[in-house]
Enzyme design. Structure first.
Site, mmCIF file in Angstrom:
data_model
loop_
_atom_site.group_PDB
_atom_site.id
_atom_site.type_symbol
_atom_site.label_atom_id
_atom_site.label_comp_id
_atom_site.label_asym_id
_atom_site.label_seq_id
_atom_site.Cartn_x
_atom_site.Cartn_y
_atom_site.Cartn_z
ATOM 1 N N ARG A 77 0.771 -1.187 -0.014
ATOM 2 C CA ARG A 77 -0.009 0.042 0.119
ATOM 3 C C ARG A 77 0.939 1.086 0.208
ATOM 4 N NH1 ARG A 77 -4.182 -0.008 4.804
ATOM 5 N NH2 ARG A 77 -5.233 -1.506 3.457
ATOM 6 N N ARG A 146 -2.599 6.645 9.587
ATOM 7 C CA ARG A 146 -2.384 6.202 8.184
ATOM 8 C C ARG A 146 -2.776 7.331 7.337
ATOM 9 N NH1 ARG A 146 -4.503 0.792 7.906
ATOM 10 N NH2 ARG A 146 -3.628 -0.323 9.801
ATOM 11 N N LYS A 220 -4.556 1.374 14.392
ATOM 12 C CA LYS A 220 -4.329 2.467 13.575
ATOM 13 C C LYS A 220 -5.433 3.736 13.875
ATOM 14 C CE LYS A 220 -7.005 -0.669 10.946
ATOM 15 N NZ LYS A 220 -7.886 -1.209 9.975
ATOM 16 N N LYS A 222 -7.000 7.499 11.950
ATOM 17 C CA LYS A 222 -7.085 7.835 10.872
ATOM 18 C C LYS A 222 -7.508 9.304 10.969
ATOM 19 C CE LYS A 222 -8.188 3.351 8.917
ATOM 20 N NZ LYS A 222 -9.070 2.956 8.333
ATOM 21 N N CYS A 441 -15.153 -2.951 -1.716
ATOM 22 C CA CYS A 441 -13.808 -3.178 -0.984
ATOM 23 C C CYS A 441 -13.138 -4.469 -1.755
ATOM 24 C CB CYS A 441 -13.990 -3.674 0.353
ATOM 25 S SG CYS A 441 -14.591 -5.192 0.641
ATOM 26 N N CYS A 447 -8.277 -10.468 0.243
ATOM 27 C CA CYS A 447 -8.260 -10.202 1.584
ATOM 28 C C CYS A 447 -8.425 -11.500 2.381
ATOM 29 C CB CYS A 447 -9.533 -9.377 1.876
ATOM 30 S SG CYS A 447 -9.676 -8.620 3.443
ATOM 31 N N CYS A 486 -17.089 -8.331 4.538
ATOM 32 C CA CYS A 486 -17.108 -8.645 5.965
ATOM 33 C C CYS A 486 -17.514 -7.070 6.660
ATOM 34 C CB CYS A 486 -15.633 -9.028 6.480
ATOM 35 S SG CYS A 486 -14.425 -7.816 7.144
ATOM 36 N N CYS A 490 -14.630 -1.309 5.009
ATOM 37 C CA CYS A 490 -13.305 -0.760 4.439
ATOM 38 C C CYS A 490 -13.836 0.309 3.314
ATOM 39 C CB CYS A 490 -12.440 -1.614 3.674
ATOM 40 S SG CYS A 490 -11.472 -2.638 5.047
HETATM 41 FE FE1 SRM Z 1 -9.645 -1.595 5.598
HETATM 42 C C1 SRM Z 1 -8.109 -4.437 7.372
HETATM 43 C C2 SRM Z 1 -8.388 -2.844 2.571
HETATM 44 C C3 SRM Z 1 -10.029 1.420 4.110
HETATM 45 C C4 SRM Z 1 -11.449 -0.662 8.197
HETATM 46 N N1 SRM Z 1 -8.493 -3.244 5.024
HETATM 47 C C5 SRM Z 1 -7.926 -4.329 5.741
HETATM 48 C C6 SRM Z 1 -7.302 -5.396 5.120
HETATM 49 C C7 SRM Z 1 -5.751 -4.794 5.295
HETATM 50 C C8 SRM Z 1 -7.329 -6.704 5.527
HETATM 51 C C9 SRM Z 1 -6.351 -7.332 6.519
HETATM 52 O O1 SRM Z 1 -6.240 -6.728 7.673
HETATM 53 O O2 SRM Z 1 -6.143 -8.529 6.473
HETATM 54 C C10 SRM Z 1 -7.798 -5.039 3.729
HETATM 55 C C11 SRM Z 1 -6.881 -5.642 2.625
HETATM 56 C C12 SRM Z 1 -7.681 -6.018 1.358
HETATM 57 C C13 SRM Z 1 -7.014 -6.223 0.114
HETATM 58 O O3 SRM Z 1 -6.898 -7.655 -0.390
HETATM 59 O O4 SRM Z 1 -6.447 -5.141 -0.486
HETATM 60 C C14 SRM Z 1 -8.391 -3.758 3.641
HETATM 61 N N2 SRM Z 1 -9.167 -1.022 3.872
HETATM 62 C C15 SRM Z 1 -8.961 -1.588 2.652
HETATM 63 C C16 SRM Z 1 -9.054 -0.586 1.654
HETATM 64 C C17 SRM Z 1 -8.025 -1.206 0.245
HETATM 65 C C18 SRM Z 1 -10.402 -0.667 0.927
HETATM 66 C C19 SRM Z 1 -10.744 -0.011 -0.356
HETATM 67 O O5 SRM Z 1 -11.527 -0.577 -1.110
HETATM 68 O O6 SRM Z 1 -10.196 0.791 -0.694
HETATM 69 C C20 SRM Z 1 -8.966 0.506 1.900
HETATM 70 C C21 SRM Z 1 -7.365 1.088 2.179
HETATM 71 C C22 SRM Z 1 -7.272 2.581 2.480
HETATM 72 C C23 SRM Z 1 -6.000 3.203 2.766
HETATM 73 O O7 SRM Z 1 -5.428 3.311 1.587
HETATM 74 O O8 SRM Z 1 -5.380 3.263 3.656
HETATM 75 C C24 SRM Z 1 -9.627 0.461 3.721
HETATM 76 N N3 SRM Z 1 -10.552 -0.083 6.055
HETATM 77 C C25 SRM Z 1 -10.505 1.192 5.586
HETATM 78 C C26 SRM Z 1 -11.781 1.970 6.104
HETATM 79 C C27 SRM Z 1 -12.249 3.071 5.322
HETATM 80 C C28 SRM Z 1 -11.503 4.236 5.832
HETATM 81 O O9 SRM Z 1 -10.503 4.397 6.473
HETATM 82 O O10 SRM Z 1 -11.847 5.392 5.512
HETATM 83 C C29 SRM Z 1 -12.155 1.117 7.025
HETATM 84 C C30 SRM Z 1 -13.331 1.738 8.175
HETATM 85 C C31 SRM Z 1 -12.840 2.846 9.058
HETATM 86 C C32 SRM Z 1 -12.144 2.358 10.319
HETATM 87 O O11 SRM Z 1 -11.137 2.365 10.277
HETATM 88 O O12 SRM Z 1 -12.949 2.100 11.263
HETATM 89 C C33 SRM Z 1 -11.375 -0.057 7.301
HETATM 90 N N4 SRM Z 1 -9.720 -2.379 7.380
HETATM 91 C C34 SRM Z 1 -10.905 -2.062 8.230
HETATM 92 C C35 SRM Z 1 -10.536 -2.820 9.559
HETATM 93 C C36 SRM Z 1 -11.388 -2.710 10.881
HETATM 94 C C37 SRM Z 1 -10.871 -1.750 11.863
HETATM 95 C C38 SRM Z 1 -11.373 -1.564 12.976
HETATM 96 O O13 SRM Z 1 -10.630 -1.262 13.946
HETATM 97 O O14 SRM Z 1 -12.701 -1.947 13.173
HETATM 98 C C39 SRM Z 1 -9.893 -3.855 9.336
HETATM 99 C C40 SRM Z 1 -9.517 -5.227 10.124
HETATM 100 C C41 SRM Z 1 -8.249 -4.575 11.154
HETATM 101 O O15 SRM Z 1 -7.574 -3.587 10.984
HETATM 102 O O16 SRM Z 1 -8.240 -5.558 11.946
HETATM 103 C C42 SRM Z 1 -9.332 -3.524 7.744
HETATM 104 FE FE1 SF4 Z 2 -11.225 -7.359 3.713
HETATM 105 FE FE2 SF4 Z 2 -13.543 -6.744 5.074
HETATM 106 FE FE3 SF4 Z 2 -11.998 -4.889 4.471
HETATM 107 FE FE4 SF4 Z 2 -13.489 -5.935 2.631
HETATM 108 S S1 SF4 Z 2 -14.236 -4.698 4.603
HETATM 109 S S2 SF4 Z 2 -11.306 -5.493 2.272
HETATM 110 S S3 SF4 Z 2 -13.383 -8.028 3.167
HETATM 111 S S4 SF4 Z 2 -11.245 -6.430 5.648
#
Ligand code: SRM
Ligand code: SF4
Length: 583
Positions: A77, A146, A220, A222, A441, A447, A486, A490
């Site tokens: 990333r 982030r 993390k 944000k 996502c 993922c 899930c 994201c």
């Molecule tokens: Fe996310 C984890 C993809 C924005 C909440 N996110 C992941 C992972 C890294 C899976 C993992 O931990 O193994 C995913 C990688 C998938 C892949 O194959 O690429 C993933 N997140 C993404 C992206 C690529 C989604 C997208 O369609 O663009 C976004 C990358 C953003 C970036 O450039 O940094 C992405 N993730 C978000 C957002 C939205 C935002 O930040 O505006 C959220 C919700 C806001 C928040 O953080 O509450 C988000 N991602 C999560 C979570 C839940 C975190 C939590 O504390 O509740 C996880 C799981 C974790 O961290 O354990 C996660």
């Molecule tokens: Fe993976 Fe769940 Fe984030 Fe989709 S929402 S990229 S399934 S961690």
């Protein structure tokens, strides 16, 4: 679970950080080995460097004993503060995917870029190539601040330009300072040198992380900046949202909101999505200090024993906003003033042709679910590469996973249309209002946390939703539909008008009632719907909206008026939800 010096419980990741010598671990040694995968500690540490160990969930190769084995690969990333890159930087990123990844670039919901499918032996080369573009992957993932987001449209005036400067300053102020990144990936060469942070960790021995210390943050963190009225960054979902306030064309300051976050875990009642709470208003000179102050409270008080419960939102939920504000004021070197009421917020998609404040033009190019690749018949990656190489625009990745091409003349826009048509890319004007706002996502196959499909099934699902809306005579209405594989959220499905959230294989929960202002959480309205049933399950809701809405009332706003009769903060909870389809 281990205990820290003060006797508090520490999660395994906290221990890994502590032992890591500022994120070094044994990454360097493991990179040189033949083992295709990383063990627990290094697989956690490498996230701070911007890489995730994954495996292709479509492919399980059989080993000599006939047992299925994982084919390990990495996601990388790139952190891009405010989503802005130059034409040359974009071309450099495009070249990376050609040679080292799966041939696509994935624009993320936080304005970054991801590469998928990188094998371990190419990881070092990949990170080095990214750094050659003067971008970095350091701190794109991991327990740090982030990618800092910002409204994507080019700033309209000097006040708005100052916000872009602040977004970049905050990104630098909260960037990890460890030398490990350069040692491991760039052989000690400093290409993109972080400025030293202000030393404000009490009683720390001399260390490489004056702000973070050896444990970094509990989880993390944000940050998003919004220009007045433009809530494209979904401010209320950020740990720290910063909303610019402009008075008489001058930047008066920034409203702060804290404690937003979306992810929750099935069957864990104490995990939930939360909208950020208003903290107050600060003068422009205090913006960077405000960000550091909020992050420092999280650093010092966040939960380090249970990672599922470690985000800032839980700290604020447990201790309350009065406590948080008092702690903030104690540490803050400037004055915290009362929140300034402003105009309404709107989530904008910025697609098509627009004129910027300096008279130049920009074009918002629709990218389906952020995936920039060549398919048949749409060759989006070739189109973008050709346009960028020839027209040399600036580029802005948007929170809606699209890309803006900026700083152009009208004749360049005309040429851009020609290039897009040549490569079969639909012009933004031909895309439905609902599809323009749709997000999905990555989910399967990359993922590791996905329990259902998302990016791969979202385009045909949007076809069905478009057909339904056309049939109901509401095909031109904006409607935000966001899908995830899930509950982690994201693409921020819980602030969308319709959120479709994977619950098990081919089973989705449907949330309704976020609004285009981005300041409301949706309600869970239907559970366990198979993919094939999603659009029909929306029929009665969309029909009701069509028949009963007030003039100009959006789908989510209609839902809020009818079901909540006024603004209400709804907290989603994982309490009654199952794990992987099992009740
Ligand atoms: Fe996310 C984890 C993809 C924005 C909440 N996110 C992941 C992972 C890294 C899976 C993992 O931990 O193994 C995913 C990688 C998938 C892949 O194959 O690429 C993933 N997140 C993404 C992206 C690529 C989604 C997208 O369609 O663009 C976004 C990358 C953003 C970036 O450039 O940094 C992405 N993730 C978000 C957002 C939205 C935002 O930040 O505006 C959220 C919700 C806001 C928040 O953080 O509450 C988000 N991602 C999560 C979570 C839940 C975190 C939590 O504390 O509740 C996880 C799981 C974790 O961290 O354990 C996660
Ligand atoms: Fe993976 Fe769940 Fe984030 Fe989709 S929402 S990229 S399934 S961690």
């Amino acid at each position: 679970m281990a205990a820290s010096d003060d006797g508090k419980k520490q999660s395994k990741v906290e221990v890994a950080k502590e032992k890591s010598r500022f994120l070094r671990g044994t990454i360097r040694e493991v990179l040189a080995s033949d083992d295709p995968s990383l063990a627990h500690d290094d697989s956690q540490l490498i996230k701070f460097h911007g890489a995730y160990q994954q495996y292709d969930r479509d492919m399980r190769k059989k080993n000599a004993q006939g047992k299925a084995e994982r084919t390990y690969q990495f996601m990388v990333r790139v952190r891009i503060p405010a989503g802005r890159v130059t034409a040359d930087q974009y071309l450099g990123l495009d070249a990376v995917t050609d040679r080292l990844a799966d041939g696509s670039l994935r624009a993320t919901s936080r304005q970054g870029i991801q590469f998928h499918g990188i094998v371990k032996s190419d990881l070092k080369k990949t990170l080095a190539r990214v750094n050659e573009t003067l971008l970095t992957t350091l701190g794109a993932c991991g327990d740090v601040s982030r990618n800092v987001m910002m409204s994507p449209a080019p700033p309209a005036n000097d006040s708005e330009s100052r916000i872009l400067v602040f977004a970049r300053q905050v990104a630098v102020a909260l960037r990890p300072a460890t030398g490990a990144y350069h040692e491991i990936w760039l052989d000690g060469e400093k290409i993109d040198t972080p400025k030293p942070s202000k030393p404000d960790v009490q009683n720390q021995p001399a260390n490489e992380e004056p702000f973070y210390g050896q444990h970094y943050l509990p989880r993390k963190f944000k940050i998003g900046f919004s220009l007045p009225g433009d809530n494209s960054v979904d401010l209320y979902t950020q740990d720290l949202g910063m909303l610019a306030v402009v008075r008489d064309n001058e930047l008066a300051g920034v409203n702060l909101m804290v404690g937003g976050g979306l992810g929750f875990t099935h069957l864990k009642a104490d995990t939930f999505a939360r909208l950020a709470s208003h903290l107050g208003f600060v003068a422009p000179k205090a913006v960077v200090d405000a960000a550091r102050t909020v992050a420092s409270i999280f650093r010092d008080y966040g939960n380090r024993g249970d990672r599922r419960h470690a985000r800032l939102k839980y700290l604020i939920h447990e201790r309350g906003m009065d406590w948080f504000a008092a702690e903030f004021v104690k540490r803050f070197e400037h004055e915290l003033l009362p929140w300034e009421e402003g105009g309404p917020l709107v989530i904008k998609e910025h697609l098509g042709r627009h004129q910027a404040g300096d008279g130049s033009w920009y074009y918002g190019l629709y990218v389906e679910n952020g995936r920039i690749r060549d398919g048949d018949p749409v060759r989006l990656r070739s189109a973008l590469r050709t346009a960028v190489a020839e027209l040399k625009p600036g580029l802005v990745f948007t929170p809606q996973q699209n890309v803006l091409l900026t700083g152009m003349s009208v004749s360049q826009l005309d040429r851009l249309d020609g290039i897009l048509e040549h490569f079969g890319v639909p012009l933004s004007g031909t895309i439905s209002a609902a599809r323009k706002l749709s997000l999905a996502c990555p989910a399967m196959p990359t993922c590791g946390l996905a329990i259902a499909e998302s990016e791969r099934v979202s385009p045909p699902l949007m076809d069905q939703i478009e057909a339904l809306m056309d049939e109901l005579g509401i095909g031109d209405e904006p409607l935000s539909v966001r899908m995830t594989g899930c509950p982690n959220g994201c693409v921020r499905p819980y602030t969308a008008e319709i959120g479709i959230v994977g619950r098990a294989t081919d089973s989705y929960d449907i949330y309704v009632g976020g609004q285009l202002s981005g300041d409301t959480l949706a309600d869970l309205v239907t559970e366990k719907v198979p993919l094939s049933g999603i659009s029909e399950s929306l029929r009665p809701l969309l029909t009701q909206w069509r028949d009963e809405r007030q003039a100009g009332e959006g789908f989510g706003s209609y839902h809020q008026r009818v079901h909540h009769q006024g603004p209400k903060l709804v907290v989603l909870t994982g309490a009654k939800l199952p794990v992987d389809g099992k009740e």
